[in-house]
Design an enzyme around this catalytic site. Sequence first.
Site, short mmCIF file in Angstrom:
data_model
loop_
_atom_site.label_atom_id
_atom_site.label_comp_id
_atom_site.label_asym_id
_atom_site.label_seq_id
_atom_site.Cartn_x
_atom_site.Cartn_y
_atom_site.Cartn_z
N SER A 44 19.82 18.64 -4.66
CA SER A 44 20.96 17.92 -4.07
C SER A 44 22.21 18.14 -4.92
O SER A 44 22.21 17.91 -6.12
CB SER A 44 20.67 16.42 -3.98
OG SER A 44 19.67 16.17 -3.04
N ASN A 67 9.95 10.20 -11.57
CA ASN A 67 11.13 10.88 -12.11
C ASN A 67 12.40 10.10 -11.85
O ASN A 67 12.54 9.40 -10.85
CB ASN A 67 11.25 12.31 -11.55
CG ASN A 67 12.12 12.37 -10.31
OD1 ASN A 67 13.35 12.42 -10.39
ND2 ASN A 67 11.50 12.30 -9.13
N GLY A 70 18.46 11.76 -12.23
CA GLY A 70 19.84 11.28 -12.21
C GLY A 70 20.77 12.23 -11.47
O GLY A 70 21.97 12.32 -11.79
N CYS A 126 17.95 8.98 -2.43
CA CYS A 126 17.53 9.00 -3.84
C CYS A 126 17.31 7.55 -4.30
O CYS A 126 18.19 6.71 -4.12
CB CYS A 126 18.60 9.67 -4.70
SG CYS A 126 18.14 9.65 -6.44
N LYS A 161 17.76 13.07 5.41
CA LYS A 161 16.56 12.75 4.63
C LYS A 161 16.56 11.26 4.29
O LYS A 161 17.46 10.77 3.62
CB LYS A 161 16.50 13.60 3.37
CG LYS A 161 15.22 13.37 2.59
CD LYS A 161 15.09 14.36 1.44
CE LYS A 161 13.82 14.15 0.67
NZ LYS A 161 13.76 15.02 -0.52
N ILE A 185 9.55 11.80 3.67
CA ILE A 185 10.29 10.79 2.98
C ILE A 185 10.78 11.31 1.61
O ILE A 185 10.25 12.29 1.09
CB ILE A 185 9.40 9.52 2.69
CG1 ILE A 185 8.14 9.95 1.94
CG2 ILE A 185 9.09 8.78 3.96
CD1 ILE A 185 7.24 8.82 1.46
N ASN A 186 11.75 10.60 1.05
CA ASN A 186 12.10 10.84 -0.35
C ASN A 186 11.11 10.02 -1.20
O ASN A 186 10.18 9.42 -0.67
CB ASN A 186 13.55 10.40 -0.60
CG ASN A 186 14.18 11.17 -1.77
OD1 ASN A 186 13.55 11.35 -2.82
ND2 ASN A 186 15.40 11.64 -1.59
N GLY A 237 6.03 14.46 1.11
CA GLY A 237 5.47 13.42 0.27
C GLY A 237 3.98 13.61 0.05
O GLY A 237 3.17 13.36 0.94
N THR A 260 6.04 18.18 -5.60
CA THR A 260 5.18 17.91 -6.75
C THR A 260 3.98 18.85 -6.84
O THR A 260 3.51 19.16 -7.95
CB THR A 260 4.72 16.43 -6.69
OG1 THR A 260 5.91 15.62 -6.71
CG2 THR A 260 3.84 16.05 -7.85
C1 LIG Z 1 11.65 16.13 -10.22
C2 LIG Z 1 12.07 15.77 -8.84
C3 LIG Z 1 13.42 15.89 -8.47
C4 LIG Z 1 13.83 15.57 -7.16
N1 LIG Z 1 15.13 15.72 -6.80
C5 LIG Z 1 15.52 15.50 -5.51
C6 LIG Z 1 16.85 15.76 -5.10
O1 LIG Z 1 17.71 16.21 -5.86
N2 LIG Z 1 17.17 15.48 -3.79
C7 LIG Z 1 16.26 15.00 -2.88
O2 LIG Z 1 16.60 14.79 -1.71
N3 LIG Z 1 14.97 14.77 -3.25
C8 LIG Z 1 14.59 15.00 -4.53
N4 LIG Z 1 13.28 14.80 -4.91
C9 LIG Z 1 12.32 14.28 -3.90
C10 LIG Z 1 11.52 15.41 -3.24
O3 LIG Z 1 12.35 16.30 -2.53
C11 LIG Z 1 10.44 14.84 -2.29
O4 LIG Z 1 11.08 14.11 -1.25
C12 LIG Z 1 9.46 13.91 -3.00
O5 LIG Z 1 9.17 14.37 -4.30
C13 LIG Z 1 8.14 13.76 -2.23
O6 LIG Z 1 7.51 15.02 -2.07
P1 LIG Z 1 6.35 15.57 -3.07
O7 LIG Z 1 5.33 14.48 -3.21
O8 LIG Z 1 5.84 16.82 -2.40
O9 LIG Z 1 7.02 15.87 -4.36
C14 LIG Z 1 12.86 15.10 -6.21
C15 LIG Z 1 11.52 14.99 -6.60
C16 LIG Z 1 11.10 15.30 -7.87
C17 LIG Z 1 9.64 15.17 -8.25
#
Ligand SMILES: Cc1cc2nc3c(=O)[nH]c(=O)nc-3n(C[C@H](O)[C@H](O)[C@H](O)COP(=O)(O)O)c2cc1C
Length: 299
Positions: A44, A67, A70, A126, A161, A185-186, A237, A260
């Site tokens: 982002s 996490n 920031g 976020c 999102k 989801i985020n 997610g 992840t």
């Molecule tokens: C280290 C980290 C940084 C992330 N940074 C962003 C971000 O900048 N913008 C955003 O929309 N989601 C961010 N996310 C969320 C992911 O895009 C995702 O929605 C969330 O981790 C769930 O998916 P996952 O379980 O496959 O990781 C971040 C997730 C992680 C773990």
Amino acid sequence: MLSVAINDLRFRNPLLLASGILDESGESMLQVIKHGAGGVVTKSIGMEPREGYENPVIYELSYGLLNAIGLANPGIENYGEEIKIAKRGGVPVIGSVFGKDAEEFAYLARKMEEYGVDAVELNLSCPHARGYGMEIGVDAALVEEIVKEVKRKVNIPVWAKLTPNTHNIVEIAKAASDSDALVLINTVRAMAIDIEAKLPVLSNIFGGLSGPCIKPIGIRAVYEVYREVEKPIVGVGGIIDARDVIEYIMAGASAVEIGTAIYLRGIHVFSEIASEMEDWMKKHGYEKIEELVGIAQVR
Ligand SMILES: Cc1cc2nc3c(=O)[nH]c(=O)nc-3n(C[C@H](O)[C@H](O)[C@H](O)COP(=O)(O)O)c2cc1C
């Protein structure tokens, strides 16, 4: 067999890189594409460069990741070159942006369009950045205003999102229904405490939980929204393997994003899941992903 379309945007497979993981630089996005991703979403990006929070910003749990980076990012004015590089991968590149109001979101989205992205993803979700993300994304009126304003200003598809940190995700999804797709989801707002240090583990105290433990929340969000809002859904997610992807698709997702799992399985996760999915589909007699979308919905 795995090819899917979200509106007019075609992907070679439904496995997209989620925002925030290996996607700040064009080169790392290219690596992910080489390893089989059907598309990539950038980190982002906001109006100004941001350093993010002090360490520790990430904490590994046995069932996921916590996490609070920031929203560290290089700022929109410095991001054109990264998009250009990522575009060499030959798959759709989706530019993720975060802002504090409709005007900022619209400016950022236009810049992303100028840089050549195939769609823009609005990070309305976020869970730990003050004044951004989820603080905006739980306010239906604000979500509606932002999505409408961005739609007015760009010609590329707009994805919204959303956050699971609300009691009414369907209402927020309806407020975002001028968008071209919904991304669910985020991360889930959460925290952990180091009992020896007697302190929260993250410098920011609160962070976002991702990984296997949030999958049931993501599945529920996709399932609920699919039955109420007629928009393509991108599920995110806790996806670790092909069975998780199929679960999201059966709940109503047309594609998914994976974050992840790259920490847990490595960058090969995209090509591995793609071949696991083909095996599963052949075994069960499916020829196209579309045949599976929403089939677990009980009316
Ligand atoms: C280290 C980290 C940084 C992330 N940074 C962003 C971000 O900048 N913008 C955003 O929309 N989601 C961010 N996310 C969320 C992911 O895009 C995702 O929605 C969330 O981790 C769930 O998916 P996952 O379980 O496959 O990781 C971040 C997730 C992680 C773990």
